[in-house]
Motif scaffolding. Sequence first.
Motif, PDB file in Angstrom:
ATOM      1  N   LEU A 220      43.223  32.815  52.861  1.00 10.24           N
ATOM      2  CA  LEU A 220      42.407  33.852  52.237  1.00 10.24           C
ATOM      3  C   LEU A 220      40.913  33.550  52.406  1.00 10.24           C
ATOM      4  O   LEU A 220      40.077  34.295  51.908  1.00 10.24           O
ATOM      5  CB  LEU A 220      42.708  33.953  50.736  1.00 10.24           C
ATOM      6  N   GLY A 221      40.594  32.482  53.108  1.00  9.23           N
ATOM      7  CA  GLY A 221      39.200  32.052  53.176  1.00  9.23           C
ATOM      8  C   GLY A 221      38.783  31.461  51.838  1.00  9.23           C
ATOM      9  O   GLY A 221      39.585  30.881  51.110  1.00  9.23           O
ATOM     10  N   HIS A 222      37.522  31.643  51.540  1.00  6.86           N
ATOM     11  CA  HIS A 222      36.980  31.138  50.272  1.00  6.86           C
ATOM     12  C   HIS A 222      37.195  32.207  49.207  1.00  6.86           C
ATOM     13  O   HIS A 222      36.903  33.371  49.416  1.00  6.86           O
ATOM     14  CB  HIS A 222      35.487  30.851  50.465  1.00  6.86           C
ATOM     15  N   ILE A 223      37.713  31.778  48.054  1.00 10.28           N
ATOM     16  CA  ILE A 223      38.034  32.760  47.007  1.00 10.28           C
ATOM     17  C   ILE A 223      36.781  33.140  46.224  1.00 10.28           C
ATOM     18  O   ILE A 223      36.011  32.286  45.807  1.00 10.28           O
ATOM     19  CB  ILE A 223      39.076  32.175  46.021  1.00 10.28           C
ATOM     20  N   ARG A 224      36.630  34.441  46.014  1.00 13.45           N
ATOM     21  CA  ARG A 224      35.463  34.940  45.273  1.00 13.45           C
ATOM     22  C   ARG A 224      35.833  35.593  43.943  1.00 13.45           C
ATOM     23  O   ARG A 224      35.108  35.433  42.970  1.00 13.45           O
ATOM     24  CB  ARG A 224      34.744  35.980  46.116  1.00 13.45           C
ATOM     25  N   GLY A 225      36.882  36.387  43.942  1.00 16.42           N
ATOM     26  CA  GLY A 225      37.154  37.174  42.738  1.00 16.42           C
ATOM     27  C   GLY A 225      38.596  37.044  42.296  1.00 16.42           C
ATOM     28  O   GLY A 225      39.511  36.927  43.125  1.00 16.42           O
ATOM     29  N   TYR A 226      38.799  37.083  41.004  1.00 16.98           N
ATOM     30  CA  TYR A 226      40.137  36.909  40.427  1.00 16.98           C
ATOM     31  C   TYR A 226      40.282  37.834  39.230  1.00 16.98           C
ATOM     32  O   TYR A 226      39.357  37.996  38.438  1.00 16.98           O
ATOM     33  CB  TYR A 226      40.299  35.452  39.976  1.00 16.98           C
ATOM     34  N   ARG A 227      41.434  38.435  39.111  1.00 12.62           N
ATOM     35  CA  ARG A 227      41.801  39.139  37.868  1.00 12.62           C
ATOM     36  C   ARG A 227      43.180  38.679  37.471  1.00 12.62           C
ATOM     37  O   ARG A 227      44.117  38.750  38.283  1.00 12.62           O
ATOM     38  CB  ARG A 227      41.823  40.659  38.071  1.00 12.62           C
TER      39      ARG A 227
ATOM     40  N   PHE B 177      35.264  29.454  37.941  1.00 15.79           N
ATOM     41  CA  PHE B 177      36.062  28.340  38.442  1.00 15.79           C
ATOM     42  C   PHE B 177      35.143  27.300  39.089  1.00 15.79           C
ATOM     43  O   PHE B 177      34.074  27.649  39.608  1.00 15.79           O
ATOM     44  CB  PHE B 177      37.065  28.832  39.485  1.00 15.79           C
ATOM     45  N   ALA B 178      35.589  26.060  39.065  1.00 15.07           N
ATOM     46  CA  ALA B 178      34.817  25.000  39.711  1.00 15.07           C
ATOM     47  C   ALA B 178      34.618  25.283  41.194  1.00 15.07           C
ATOM     48  O   ALA B 178      33.627  24.873  41.793  1.00 15.07           O
ATOM     49  CB  ALA B 178      35.535  23.661  39.527  1.00 15.07           C
ATOM     50  N   SER B 179      35.560  26.022  41.760  1.00 11.23           N
ATOM     51  CA  SER B 179      35.478  26.340  43.195  1.00 11.23           C
ATOM     52  C   SER B 179      34.353  27.305  43.516  1.00 11.23           C
ATOM     53  O   SER B 179      34.037  27.521  44.678  1.00 11.23           O
ATOM     54  CB  SER B 179      36.794  26.979  43.635  1.00 11.23           C
ATOM     55  N   GLY B 180      33.777  27.927  42.476  1.00  6.92           N
ATOM     56  CA  GLY B 180      32.760  28.935  42.708  1.00  6.92           C
ATOM     57  C   GLY B 180      33.283  30.350  42.498  1.00  6.92           C
ATOM     58  O   GLY B 180      32.506  31.299  42.404  1.00  6.92           O
ATOM     59  N   ALA B 181      34.584  30.508  42.435  1.00  3.91           N
ATOM     60  CA  ALA B 181      35.144  31.837  42.199  1.00  3.91           C
ATOM     61  C   ALA B 181      34.831  32.301  40.777  1.00  3.91           C
ATOM     62  O   ALA B 181      34.605  31.486  39.876  1.00  3.91           O
ATOM     63  CB  ALA B 181      36.657  31.818  42.414  1.00  3.91           C
TER      64      ALA B 181
END
Lengths: 374, 374, 374, 374
Positions: C153-160, C241-245
């Motif tokens: 998915l590449g780098h994750i940006r958004g989550y719901r 998130f720590a990942s930046g997401a």
Amino acid sequence: MCDKPKLSIGLIGTGFMGKAHAVGFSAAQRVFDLPMQINLHTVADVTDETASRAADELGFANWTSNWHEMIDDPEIDVIDITAPNSLHKEMALVAIAAGKHVYCEKPLACTAEDALEMTLAAEKFGAKTQVGFNYICNPMLQLAKEMIAAGELGHIRGYRGLHCEDYMASDSTPFSFRHSLAGGGALADLGSHALATAEYLLGPITDVLGDCVTMINERPNGFGGTRKVEVDDIGRAFVRFASGATGSIEGNWIATGRKMQHDFEIYGTQGALVFSQEHFNELHFYSTNDPSGRQGFRRIEAAVEHPPYANFCVAPGHQLGFNDLKAIEVAGYVSAIANNGVEPFNFRKGLRIQQLVDAIQASSRQSRWHSTLP
Amino acid sequence: MCDKPKLSIGLIGTGFMGKAHAVGFSAAQRVFDLPMQINLHTVADVTDETASRAADELGFANWTSNWHEMIDDPEIDVIDITAPNSLHKEMALVAIAAGKHVYCEKPLACTAEDALEMTLAAEKFGAKTQVGFNYICNPMLQLAKEMIAAGELGHIRGYRGLHCEDYMASDSTPFSFRHSLAGGGALADLGSHALATAEYLLGPITDVLGDCVTMINERPNGFGGTRKVEVDDIGRAFVRFASGATGSIEGNWIATGRKMQHDFEIYGTQGALVFSQEHFNELHFYSTNDPSGRQGFRRIEAAVEHPPYANFCVAPGHQLGFNDLKAIEVAGYVSAIANNGVEPFNFRKGLRIQQLVDAIQASSRQSRWHSTLP
Amino acid sequence: MCDKPKLSIGLIGTGFMGKAHAVGFSAAQRVFDLPMQINLHTVADVTDETASRAADELGFANWTSNWHEMIDDPEIDVIDITAPNSLHKEMALVAIAAGKHVYCEKPLACTAEDALEMTLAAEKFGAKTQVGFNYICNPMLQLAKEMIAAGELGHIRGYRGLHCEDYMASDSTPFSFRHSLAGGGALADLGSHALATAEYLLGPITDVLGDCVTMINERPNGFGGTRKVEVDDIGRAFVRFASGATGSIEGNWIATGRKMQHDFEIYGTQGALVFSQEHFNELHFYSTNDPSGRQGFRRIEAAVEHPPYANFCVAPGHQLGFNDLKAIEVAGYVSAIANNGVEPFNFRKGLRIQQLVDAIQASSRQSRWHSTLP
Amino acid sequence: MCDKPKLSIGLIGTGFMGKAHAVGFSAAQRVFDLPMQINLHTVADVTDETASRAADELGFANWTSNWHEMIDDPEIDVIDITAPNSLHKEMALVAIAAGKHVYCEKPLACTAEDALEMTLAAEKFGAKTQVGFNYICNPMLQLAKEMIAAGELGHIRGYRGLHCEDYMASDSTPFSFRHSLAGGGALADLGSHALATAEYLLGPITDVLGDCVTMINERPNGFGGTRKVEVDDIGRAFVRFASGATGSIEGNWIATGRKMQHDFEIYGTQGALVFSQEHFNELHFYSTNDPSGRQGFRRIEAAVEHPPYANFCVAPGHQLGFNDLKAIEVAGYVSAIANNGVEPFNFRKGLRIQQLVDAIQASSRQSRWHSTLP
């Protein structure tokens, strides 16, 4: 664009389909860069009042209650027939003989014999013709056809095609011409769309085995009694395609709850396609070339990559509506008149569908396979 | 519960279905308040090693490589046959003669003649029997059946039933017994499920018109050559029900992308049901009794209102899995053995399905309708 | 397999979750090739009658109405706690001190302080622990986690993330412990699952901004009056998130019509995943690496490529049920006890979820972001 | 209809939205029985060539490259602005001062201050105004609004609203005005639609708590370097409605794979609604008044019962497209000009949306709830 040749339209009939055609011409003009300038010249209906009112509403410059006069008008290039089915033949033959191009709502005629006569006349006079099979004008169906042609599904083996609705599901719906032999029944009315889509996608059907059934045997006659229904409520067929694929077809107008189940599923050696008119801006594609553990039907949404979607919207996912399909049909027809490409669905194709319907009905009566070699 | 009578099981075969049966017995015991105490007594397989290993893994107290000995064991009440199809008949007849109840994986036998012999033997000896048609054990199918029986759909007119998968879609899959006449083909293997569901829901089919086609004519024989396939890859049929409904059936094992398309659509005068095994914890219901402008297919999720869902979970929407359907089948069978109700799908029903398959295949060869009056 | 070490289970509580655990142990034993032989040793409940009855039904060899005695039994290796939440702490501490491994239903404890004490005790004594967060045991979630980790998915940006149900939607549902501070509310009860899934997939959440609301302020007290509800009906949070997401979470138990909306959507630079527990045997994957005009969310069905699906069924698309997720949880836990891998969701992870819930609730009260650095 | 008053349109801008407006006017005229006769009078663009070409293609009688002249033309009644956002204010104020009605694409202006000035001017001069928020013109949204108003869902408690697309998901998409403060960002561009729908359905939002994040901090500047992005890529908010309902909103233009996720879910005490623009001819309705065991989300398809669907098609299920929503918007606006009803979305409503966006952005910066009392 002022230098584009003018294409003058004479429309017969101002009911639902007449209006849809007028909207289609109008939209096609603004949505597509057509090779000709559409001119809504004259509209004809049975009374002066209806015709004059329609001229205003639909944007025609003139009106008449005499369609013969309209056909005689040398300014008019295209006669567009949305009158009752039983008048199609006479109107079309007169128009063709007068040198007009003819656009006719489906079904082309009440019998395959009549349809053949109309087709031969059109071909003899060089008329450009069009029958209103607009579901195939969907960019998603064009995509499906291209994917099949490009081999993205491999060799096609199995097909299921439907066109089911419920508008005749109530047995209190009165007898109308649609329930008479002239009306043709569910297979002729709706199954014809399923047949058109099947041949559009997979090429000619060579053999059929039919099963046409009447489930509502009598309907109210409007005078307190009933009248015997002469046609099928469900028409099913097994089919063989020249390509070697096999499949089934169903036309059904008593499918309670279904409003527009014009659906198909296509199974090939390398992939599959699933489509439903209920979500007609999508095509579901399965490919065996996807990596293991990542395979699945993917929902492709109509977008600018799928012509002529981009004519309607530059951004993906906005979706076309039913009337837009009519505009695409009109645009294809006008292009064909300008000698850019072929008609989307000319009289010969309309005739072909009637021959298929006839063959299925005969097959059903005789309970044996019928050849439909094109 | 200690006072419940014990029901001792002897399982033959420890492959996929053997394991599924063992899990089913075990789960049924804990999920249902069964009238009998299940005792996994003995497991039989062809070698000592396989059998002893399976006994450990599947929780059987004893093992044997001699199924005859197991059938002779007076402690065992039920012989559960998951051995290859060609052995079903012999094993079942010996077990029935020994006074056992017999649970047999589908298909019951390789031919309808054999199935009839097994059925008559079971009925003569009073054996309780079960064939593994587990899709009908779904609470959603039980719901559908009840809704139809209660008239919630009105009178049924149209039916479409499918069971399509793609596990034979690759033409590089080698020839196996499934491609021989003994295997039966796609209609026998998968279409049989579609037929079982159809009769489960709508009652007896009286007439069929078949279309069975082989799309992959040859398959690798495992020795560098090929072998001619003897059975159909797609089996289709038009059907008539005694109730007056009409419909179609398809069994297909080359439907690329489909893993479990055991689907049906039912159209009645007052409503409709749509079901897909791909989402088998749901049933979609359309009712013409809903208010105008508020009608639509409603997605009913499996919940405690739909027996026996509550045995698995007290909250709605948690969903059953495939193995749970097997547990329901087992529970129904055990209840029948305890004389609480009838077997979910006994030998006579298994025989019936084979007769339907045979009739469709014969109909396809002869291209004419065949009677299947039950 | 007789040579496998035995793992003896002592179960406390025989209600819905107790039964689910027993079925889970039993199924895990038959479905997985576990490194230990599960022995359902003793079941405890508050009365002799309940306990003895449960022993029969659930297949335990012994029973007791004195859970202390059971913990003292040196033969027992694992104490499995499905008693009311308020007893979790005491039972777990006693069991840990007695050298047992402890399996505890969620929530681990009524407060994060208690959960911390339990976690530290377990770590001090080397107990293997497990909290019942079973949604993450779904093969489709494991697939999602692997796809994210592999960069698909590449780098994750958004989550719901959601977990919404309607089991508290009726304001006539009486006040219970769930509506008291000890019960925790919708965020603690359901939102906790959404939080567990979020961190399972994307790693640690570092900051939260909460919005916890009570929509039904009073509920019947069972004596003709009402009692004030002390907890939230809907708990929402924005998360980092720590990942930046970045993303959002919702727990909701008054979402009329929703039975199991444990859903998430994940948007990365190269693709996206969409999941709904309502169809939990599917994962929808969009990849920007698909060819132009062929992109779309593809519906991946659970299959043998997605461990541990193959343990349940060798064919794709057959589907797992809710109870199967419990079996997977048990299998992971047993493997961890045998020192094969880590516990699926140990006490420290259970503690972590409670800390997140606490932080969101505090954030909501104070209307400011709270750090949740792990 | 000849006796209907003429309404002459002057269109500024001939890009995508200009074309969409022209098609909308044209379709509205033929699809609806409008109280006025639409006259496509003049089109303006920056060059003579562009303007003259557009006049031909779009069907305008005249063209100009001087929009001031067009506004001065006393024959023109409505100025339709589809020019870049930064020009909206000047053009609208001049047009209003000249006594014209003004139709303006969204966003109304670059700042709420400008939008307020435009709104006050329009109200002072009595101009009828319209901003292009066309998603709310969907018959399914009108149905949802009516169902809520009629109490079919009971009292509303929870709401989730989204508008997510992926047209800015690629970080190689260059910096444009949309990435500057004047452009506004994802919340202003897309979240504004989610806000408009939320207030359309549930009434005024009184409080917001925002979370606006920039995930792509720099974008190519077109000269080999990069430029810092000034706006959010994702704008989220918790919201409170005056009705007592609570909810969340998200605008997102980097949601990979999403083309038109303008979705909402509404949960009330008696029912729920679920809608997705991805299938915008459907509304999913759950009612607790359905019988036990028969409850579920029902998929209502757009039909003649749902005005103004019937204007487009007399049969159900045929579906509207995106451009049809524009025609509905135009029809509503023309009716308002003729003093039949109010404008679908006038300047004051456009202003309102900008105030909500501003409040969410301020709330996000300050991490505290902001009042948005209307």
